[in-house]
Design a protein around this motif. Structure first.
Motif, mmCIF file in Angstrom:
data_model
loop_
_atom_site.group_PDB
_atom_site.id
_atom_site.type_symbol
_atom_site.label_atom_id
_atom_site.label_comp_id
_atom_site.label_asym_id
_atom_site.label_seq_id
_atom_site.Cartn_x
_atom_site.Cartn_y
_atom_site.Cartn_z
ATOM 1 N N ILE A 298 4.641 17.930 -43.039
ATOM 2 C CA ILE A 298 3.634 17.888 -44.099
ATOM 3 C C ILE A 298 3.348 16.438 -44.498
ATOM 4 C CG2 ILE A 298 3.195 18.471 -46.513
ATOM 5 C CD1 ILE A 298 4.634 21.114 -46.021
ATOM 6 N N MET B 52 9.997 20.481 -41.772
ATOM 7 C CA MET B 52 8.763 20.924 -42.405
ATOM 8 C C MET B 52 8.248 19.868 -43.382
ATOM 9 S SD MET B 52 7.975 24.422 -44.582
ATOM 10 C CE MET B 52 9.184 24.051 -45.869
ATOM 11 N N GLY C 28 5.048 26.293 -47.695
ATOM 12 C CA GLY C 28 4.751 25.187 -46.786
ATOM 13 C C GLY C 28 3.541 25.483 -45.923
ATOM 14 N N SER D 231 0.250 23.223 -45.810
ATOM 15 C CA SER D 231 -0.087 22.675 -44.504
ATOM 16 C C SER D 231 -1.480 23.123 -44.052
ATOM 17 C CB SER D 231 0.964 23.104 -43.471
ATOM 18 O OG SER D 231 0.747 22.479 -42.232
#
Length: 267
Positions: free
Chosen positions: A237, A233, A147, A151
């Motif tokens: 995103i 998360m 992630g 990101s």
């Protein structure tokens, strides 16, 4: 697409030439990094229960911020672009068979990446060797690391898209100085570059979390340390994707408006 890739390569290679400036930047990042760590450590020792972030996650946040400072900093404006708009030399850019938005966007991404590439490795290496809780820890699991990488890419694109709005706004002013000052201070505070967003009041966090600034460096750094995880998360995103698309669309619209109304004096 090939012409923009070629332009990206040229700007990236050109940015790698400034090694002395990069080493000076590395020293600056270490000084600021330790200053921030000691400052927050004093607050943590005074009242650990009032600390909104895990101290190790905060240390990772600070060192990532210093390592990728050149990638996400607000004041990495290209003065050449502002000067070309003010002097009228932008007319040469408009004569090329390319989109000035796409070309300047590519230029912004390449500039930020090249400067970050020269600075990040020494900072990350030294920070990883520091003792707990002052050193940079490992990511909060494989999911957090994946992630974080996604990101980071989206954050870079979003920062560049915001920079393009500032460049395009310069076409409507005699001097771009005011726009740059406002944009720099606004972005620095609202993206968590001065104070991490979790340290702000809860009411302010709820509002700021929805703005594009929170989707810049704030998002990937907090994902890395585990401060943002799971469904939050995925939502973060998704918000980055949304704001990137929106800002790029607005920038492209401004480009079309500029082409229709721009007047270059002289000959």
């Amino acid at each position: 697409m090939k012409k923009y890739w070629a332009f990206f390569r040229m700007r990236f290679i050109n940015g790698l030439q400034y090694r002395a400036a990069a080493w000076a930047g590395v020293v600056t990042q270490f000084v600021w990094g330790f200053m921030e760590l000691f400052l927050f450590d004093a607050f943590y020792r005074a009242d650990p229960s009032a600390f909104p972030m895990d101290q190790q996650a905060l240390a990772s946040y600070i060192w990532l911020q210093q390592a990728f400072f050149a990638m996400f900093t607000s004041w990495q404006w290209e003065n050449e672009l502002f000067d070309s708009i003010a002097s009228g030399n932008v007319a040469y850019e408009l004569c090329r068979p390319v989109s000035i938005y796409n070309m300047w966007f590519t230029r912004s991404v390449a500039r930020r990446l090249s400067r970050a590439a020269l600075r990040c490795l020494p900072v990350l290496l030294v920070a990883s060797l520091l003792p707990t809780p002052y050193g940079m820890g490992l990511p909060d699991g494989p999911e957090a690391f994946a992630g974080f990488l996604i990101s980071m890419v989206l954050g870079l694109l979003l920062v560049s898209a915001f920079s393009m709005l500032v460049y395009m706004s310069a076409f409507y002013t005699i001097s771009s100085q005011g726009i740059r000052i406002v944009a720099t201070n606004l972005m620095d505070f609202l993206c968590g570059a001065i104070i991490p967003l979790p340290f702000l009041p809860d009411a302010a966090q709820g509002i700021l979390a929805l703005l594009p600034f929170a989707s810049m460096n704030n998002a990937p750094f907090r994902i890395y340390g585990g401060d943002i995880g799971g469904m939050e998360m995925a939502y973060t995103i998704g918000l980055q994707v949304f704001w990137t698309v929106v800002l790029v669309a607005v920038g492209k619209w401004m480009e079309q408006r500029v082409k229709q109304k721009i007047v270059v004096q002289g000959g």
